[in-house]
Scaffold this active site. Structure first.
Site, short mmCIF file in Angstrom:
data_model
loop_
_atom_site.label_atom_id
_atom_site.label_comp_id
_atom_site.label_asym_id
_atom_site.label_seq_id
_atom_site.Cartn_x
_atom_site.Cartn_y
_atom_site.Cartn_z
CB ALA A 244 -0.91 -0.01 1.21
CG HIS B 146 -5.83 -0.49 0.13
ND1 HIS B 146 -6.86 -1.30 0.57
CD2 HIS B 146 -4.78 -0.70 0.99
CE1 HIS B 146 -6.45 -1.96 1.65
NE2 HIS B 146 -5.20 -1.61 1.91
CB ALA C 276 -9.62 -3.89 1.16
CE1 TYR D 24 -5.23 1.32 6.93
CE2 TYR D 24 -5.58 -0.56 5.47
CZ TYR D 24 -4.91 0.02 6.54
OH TYR D 24 -3.97 -0.68 7.24
NE ARG E 288 -0.81 -14.58 6.07
CZ ARG E 288 -1.81 -15.10 6.79
NH1 ARG E 288 -1.69 -15.19 8.09
NH2 ARG E 288 -2.91 -15.51 6.19
C1 LIG Z 1 2.80 -8.10 6.57
C2 LIG Z 1 1.49 -7.86 5.89
C3 LIG Z 1 1.28 -6.66 5.25
C4 LIG Z 1 0.09 -6.42 4.57
N1 LIG Z 1 -0.07 -5.24 3.88
C5 LIG Z 1 -1.18 -5.04 3.12
C6 LIG Z 1 -1.29 -3.89 2.28
O1 LIG Z 1 -0.39 -3.06 2.19
N2 LIG Z 1 -2.43 -3.74 1.57
C7 LIG Z 1 -3.45 -4.66 1.62
O2 LIG Z 1 -4.46 -4.48 0.94
N3 LIG Z 1 -3.35 -5.78 2.39
C8 LIG Z 1 -2.24 -5.99 3.10
N4 LIG Z 1 -2.10 -7.15 3.83
C9 LIG Z 1 -3.09 -8.22 3.65
C10 LIG Z 1 -2.59 -9.20 2.57
O3 LIG Z 1 -2.62 -8.59 1.28
C11 LIG Z 1 -3.47 -10.45 2.52
O4 LIG Z 1 -4.80 -10.04 2.36
C12 LIG Z 1 -3.33 -11.30 3.78
O5 LIG Z 1 -1.97 -11.54 4.09
C13 LIG Z 1 -4.06 -12.65 3.60
O6 LIG Z 1 -3.51 -13.37 2.51
P1 LIG Z 1 -2.50 -14.61 2.76
O7 LIG Z 1 -3.26 -15.60 3.61
O8 LIG Z 1 -2.18 -15.12 1.38
O9 LIG Z 1 -1.31 -14.07 3.47
C14 LIG Z 1 -0.93 -7.40 4.55
C15 LIG Z 1 -0.71 -8.60 5.22
C16 LIG Z 1 0.48 -8.85 5.89
C17 LIG Z 1 0.70 -10.17 6.56
#
Ligand SMILES: Cc1cc2nc3c(=O)[nH]c(=O)nc-3n(C[C@H](O)[C@H](O)[C@H](O)COP(=O)(O)O)c2cc1C
Length: 359
Positions: A56, A172, A174, A177, A316
Site C-alpha cells: 500500500a 485500496h 479494503a 481504510y 504471506r
Molecule cells: C505483513 C502484511 C502486510 C500487509 N499489507 C497489506 C497492504 O499493504 N495492503 C493490503 O491491501 N493488504 C495488506 N495485507 C493483507 C494481505 O494482502 C493479505 O490479504 C493477507 O496476508 C491474507 O492473505 P495470505 O493468507 O495469502 O497471506 C498485509 C498482510 C500482511 C501479513
C-alpha cells in the site's frame, strides 16, 4: 477450467500465470515515504508472480499513517520507485501500485495533521507511529466540498504511478481504510450525499474509480475490497447487499479486475463472522475476479476449478518465498514467514529468504 499456471489478461496487463502477489506493507521506505534500494531487490526477487501488487502506497501525506511506508505524491517518491519497477520489468515481471488513503487510521505523528474520514469518531485501538503505537485520534469528517481535491490526489498518484514505471494501479478500498470507512454503515454516519443509503455509501468508491479510469484508462485500474466482516473498526449490517452494490458500481466504472480479501472463519489473518460474499460479487462483476486470504496452491486451484475466481493472490507465502510460483508449480516445500520481521526496517526477513537452487 484454467490452471494456476495459465496466463490471464487483467486489462492491459498480460500475466503469464494466475498466481498474483498480494499487496504487503513492509515498512522499508524512508521517513519521506521514498522507496529505498533494498526494495529494488525485494520486488525483483518476486518478479515471477503473474502480477505484483505493490505494498500500500500513500496518495498524500495526510492519507499515509504507516511508518516507513512509501508514497506516490512527490517527485522524490516517483524517482525512488523507478528503479524498483525497472528491476521487476528487467526480470520479466509486472507490477501495479496499490493506492492508499488510510482515513482515520492515520495518526498525526505520521500524517502531519488531523486525519479525515467519513465520520468524526475515532477508530478503536492504537495507530502505528514511529517507534511504537499511540491511540487513534478523532478524525474530521471530510466535507462533500473537499471530495474534488481528494479525487485530484488519487489522480495525481495514478499519473505518478505510470511516471514511476508501474503497469497500472490497484485502488485500496479494503481493510478499514478511507474508502471502506465510507462504505460501511458503522463508520459512515453522514447525512449528505455520501451517507445513508447503500448507493450513497458506495458513491466515493465509484467517484474515485471513475477518476482513476479517466486518468490512466480502465485497462490499467484494479480495485481491492474486503467484504466479509469487521476489519480495523469498520463493519456493516448488511455486507452482502453493500458489496454486491459496490461490485455493480465497479462494473459500471469499467475497472479491469477486482480482488477480494476474504478470510474464512478460522483464518489467522482476520476472523470474520460473515460468510464470503464472493459468489454474489462474481455474478455482479463480469471481468476477472481475484480471490485472496489463506490460499495455498491446492486450494487456489480448487477455487479456479469451481469457477469461483480467475486468479489467486498470495500474501504471506510470497513474503517467505521469492520463487513461490516455481515452488507451487513443482510442489516444492515452502519457507515459513517470520511475523517478527514483517514491518521492521532492513534486509532481515525481507530479502534474505532463500530461493530454490537453479534447476
Ligand atoms: C505483513 C502484511 C502486510 C500487509 N499489507 C497489506 C497492504 O499493504 N495492503 C493490503 O491491501 N493488504 C495488506 N495485507 C493483507 C494481505 O494482502 C493479505 O490479504 C493477507 O496476508 C491474507 O492473505 P495470505 O493468507 O495469502 O497471506 C498485509 C498482510 C500482511 C501479513
Amino acid at each position: 477450467m484454467p490452471k494456476l499456471t495459465d496466463p490471464i489478461a487483467l486489462g492491459a496487463i498480460h500475466a503469464p500465470n494466475r498466481m498474483l502477489m498480494a499487496p504487503l506493507t513492509r515498512g522499508r521506505a524512508d521517513t519521506h515515504a521514498v522507496p529505498t534500494p533494498i526494495m529494488i531487490d525485494y520486488y525483483r526477487q518476486r518478479a515471477t508472480a503473474g502480477l505484483i501488487i505493490s505494498e500500500a502506497t500513500g496518495i498524500s501525506r495526510i492519507g499515509l499513517g504507516w511508518p516507513y511506508a512509501p508514497g506516490l505524491w512527490s517527485d522524490a517518491q516517483v524517482a525512488g520507485w523507478r528503479p524498483v519497477t525497472a528491476a521487476v520489468h528487467e526480470a520479466g515481471g509486472r507490477i501495479v501500485a496499490q493506492l492508499w488513503h488510510m482515513g482515520r487510521l492515520v495518526h498525526p505523528d505520521v500524517g502531519g495533521g488531523q486525519p479525515v474520514s467519513s465520520t468524526d469518531r475515532a477508530a478503536p485501538g492504537d495507530a502505528h507511529v514511529y517507534g511504537g503505537k499511540k491511540p487513534y485520534v478523532a478524525p474530521r469528517a471530510l466535507l462533500a466540498e473537499e471530495v474534488p481535491a481528494l479525487l485530484d490526489d488519487y489522480a495525481r498518484a495514478a499519473d505518478n504511478a505510470l511516471a514511476a514505471g508501474f503497469d497500472g494501479v490497484q485502488l485500496h478500498a479494503a481493510n478499514g481504510y478511507l474508502i471502506d470507512q465510507f462504505l460501511r454503515d458503522n463508520t459512515n454516519d453522514r447525512t449528505d450525499g455520501y451517507g445513508g443509503s447503500i448507493d450513497n455509501r458506495v458513491r466515493l468508491l465509484g467517484e474515485v474509480s471513475d477518476r482513476l479510469v479517466a486518468t490512466i484508462g480502465a485497462d490499467r485500474v484494479g480495485v481491492r475490497l474486503s467484504p466479509n466482516g469487521e476489519t480495523q473498526g469498520v463493519n456493516d449490517s448488511d455486507p452482502h447487499a453493500l458489496f454486491t452494490a459496490a461490485a455493480r458500481r465497479l462494473e459500471e466504472a469499467g475497472v479491469a479486475w477486482l480482488e477480494l480479501r476474504e478470510p474464512e472463519p478460522g483464518s489467522n489473518f482476520g476472523k470474520p463472522d460473515v460468510a464470503p460474499v464472493h459468489p454474489a460479487i462474481r455474478a455482479a462483476f463480469s471481468r476477472p475476479l481475484v480471490l485472496n486470504s489463506d490460499y495455498d496452491a491446492a486450494k487456489g486451484q480448487a477455487t479456479l476449478d469451481a469457477g469461483e475466481a480467475d486468479a489467486i493472490a498470495f500474501g504471506r507465502p510470497f513474503i517467505a518465498n521469492p520463487d513461490l510460483v516455481r515452488r507451487y508449480t513443482e510442489g516444492a516445500p515452502l519457507n515459513e514467514p517470520n511475523p517478527r520481521t514483517f514491518y521492521t526496517q532492513g534486509t532481515e526477513g525481507y530479502t534474505d529468504y532463500p530461493a530454490l537452487e537453479a534447476a
